[in-house]
Write an enzyme that holds these catalytic residues in place. Structure first.
Site, short mmCIF file in Angstrom:
data_model
loop_
_atom_site.label_atom_id
_atom_site.label_comp_id
_atom_site.label_asym_id
_atom_site.label_seq_id
_atom_site.Cartn_x
_atom_site.Cartn_y
_atom_site.Cartn_z
N TYR A 262 72.70 34.67 115.70
CA TYR A 262 72.95 36.07 115.35
C TYR A 262 72.96 36.89 116.64
O TYR A 262 71.98 36.91 117.39
CB TYR A 262 71.87 36.57 114.39
CG TYR A 262 71.93 38.06 114.20
CD1 TYR A 262 73.08 38.67 113.73
CD2 TYR A 262 70.85 38.86 114.52
CE1 TYR A 262 73.15 40.04 113.59
CE2 TYR A 262 70.90 40.23 114.38
CZ TYR A 262 72.06 40.82 113.92
OH TYR A 262 72.13 42.18 113.79
N ASP B 84 65.43 30.64 111.96
CA ASP B 84 66.08 31.73 111.23
C ASP B 84 66.81 31.08 110.05
O ASP B 84 67.85 30.42 110.24
CB ASP B 84 67.04 32.50 112.15
CG ASP B 84 67.71 33.68 111.45
OD1 ASP B 84 67.75 33.69 110.20
OD2 ASP B 84 68.19 34.59 112.15
C1 LIG Z 1 71.12 35.41 110.78
C2 LIG Z 1 70.58 36.78 110.98
N1 LIG Z 1 69.35 36.92 111.50
C3 LIG Z 1 68.82 38.14 111.71
C4 LIG Z 1 69.51 39.29 111.40
C5 LIG Z 1 68.89 40.65 111.63
O1 LIG Z 1 68.46 41.17 110.41
P1 LIG Z 1 68.39 42.75 110.07
O2 LIG Z 1 69.78 43.29 110.13
O3 LIG Z 1 67.79 42.75 108.70
O4 LIG Z 1 67.50 43.38 111.08
C6 LIG Z 1 70.79 39.19 110.86
C7 LIG Z 1 71.56 40.41 110.54
O5 LIG Z 1 72.75 40.40 110.40
C8 LIG Z 1 71.33 37.91 110.64
O6 LIG Z 1 72.57 37.76 110.14
#
Ligand SMILES: Cc1ncc(COP(=O)(O)O)c(C=O)c1O
Length: 385
Positions: free
Chosen positions: A104, A177
């Site tokens: 991400y 993640d």
């Molecule tokens: C795989 C992944 N991890 C973390 C995040 C971050 O999350 P947030 O937008 O809820 O802060 C995202 C957001 O798009 C994501 O797609």
């Protein structure tokens, strides 16, 4: 009654079976209080004192997610980024951490800027190759290995069990993640991970109306206590209303993820030979490099996320996204409505994402409708180009 443990889908549907003891209401009420009564002798016998630490609605959502992941504890945060960055902030300046090259982008950006500035020695590795991780890990110095599987936006797959073994041998923790896989399809703690992180904004809530994050720990150890203290002291908590919506969203998690995964598999199979598609990136396709590992560590499907590399390059990809009428052109993922996004545009200059890539978040609409809309958009873009 039965001694058989309830399946996580059952626990999710009934939000652990908790009802409101005071009124008999089937759905527990939303608890909004920021402060709680002291007993006359100055004690807090009910164990709740102040809203930053204590909230029954938040605790209920945490208890459910903890069960779904099979963890020892769960902490909800104000966003996925708040949850992820807490893990890195619980380390000490100078610690060596390894993160994926494909991940991400928002977290990668934070790691390469803020985290490095703060003193972490961040190194990016090709995590889908266990050999690359084994070569990069520094026994004694590496404190955390962070992986994302399947990973945004190529859906590269990392072998969780192999990464856990390499990390543990070096004395490091493994954090995963699991946003795209969700606990429905993969439970990383059962493959040896120490922590699972979710952007609960995505599938866990599932309705594109809550920003939230979560950590689930395998053990309530000293590092876990540190994370809990960090959330409490720094204050990146989830609000009760968001937790209530999240709890409601998780009741249908298993249905939504099953439907989105089946539809994504259908779309991937139907689009892989399409004249206007150069490549379909989806771990459910046998030709995807991570397919065998994904089949081992995911059950019931390969997720609702896939990407298309459009024949004709960047202009054709953007033109295709411009022509959809059913899919929504928007960022984010994991909602009931299908989203399409030209990923390089949002990540900006320097992104490693191929310019011809469209990221698709498959919702729960009729899959034939989704396919028809993509086919007309691809054909229209090709004809106009
Ligand atoms: C795989 C992944 N991890 C973390 C995040 C971050 O999350 P947030 O937008 O809820 O802060 C995202 C957001 O798009 C994501 O797609």
């Amino acid at each position: 009654m039965t001694d058989r443990p309830w399946h996580p889908a059952t626990l999710a549907a009934q939000a652990l079976g908790r009802t409101d003891e005071t009124t008999g209401a089937l759905i527990p009420p939303l608890q909004t209080a920021t402060t709680y009564l002291r007993d006359a002798d100055n004690q807090y016998r009910r164990g709740l004192s102040y809203g930053r630490a204590d909230n029954a609605t938040v605790a209920h959502a945490e208890a459910l997610l903890c069960e779904l992941e099979g963890g020892a504890g769960c902490l909800l945060f104000a966003s996925g980024m708040a949850a992820a960055t807490a893990v890195f902030q619980a380390l000490a300046p100078g610690d060596h951490v390894l993160a994926p090259k494909v991940m991400y982008w928002g977290l990668r950006h934070w790691l390469m800027t803020f985290a490095r500035h703060w003193g972490l020695a961040v190194e990016l590795v090709e995590m889908s190759e266990p050999g690359a991780l084994a070569a990069a890990v520094r026994p004694g110095a590496t404190k955390l290995v962070w992986i994302e599987t399947p990973a945004n936006p190529t859906w590269a797959v990392t072998d969780i069990a192999a990464a856990a073994e390499i990390a543990h041998r070096a004395g490091a923790r493994l954090a995963v993640d699991g946003t795209a896989a969700t606990p429905v399809l993969s439970r990383p703690l059962q493959h040896g991970a120490d922590l699972v992180m979710h952007s609960a904004t995505k599938y866990l809530n599932g309705h594109s109306d809550v920003v939230a994050g979560a950590l689930v720990g395998a053990r309530a150890d000293e590092f876990w206590q540190r994370l809990a203290a960090l959330r409490h002291d720094a204050g990146a908590i989830l609000g009760p209303f968001e937790a209530w919506l999240l709890l409601r969203g998780m009741r249908t998690l298993y249905l939504r993820v099953a439907r989105a995964s089946a539809s994504a598999q259908f779309l991937a199979e139907r689009l892989r030979g399409h004249a206007n598609v150069a490549q379909v990136l989806y771990p459910g396709l046998p030709e995807h490099p991570g397919h065998a590992v994904a089949a081992r560590q995911m059950q019931g499907g390969f997720g609702g996320m896939l990407s298309l590399r459009v024949a004709g390059g960047e202009a054709a990809a953007i033109a295709t996204a411009a022509r959809v009428t059913l899919w929504h052109r928007a960022t984010s993922l994991g909602g009931v409505e299908s989203l399409i996004e030209h990923r390089a545009s949002i990540e900006g200059p320097g992104t490693p994402v191929p310019p011809d890539l469209l990221r698709l978040s498959v919702g729960i609409e009729d899959p034939a409708d989704l396919l028809a809309d993509l086919e007309q958009a691809l054909a229209g873009a090709a004809a106009s180009g």
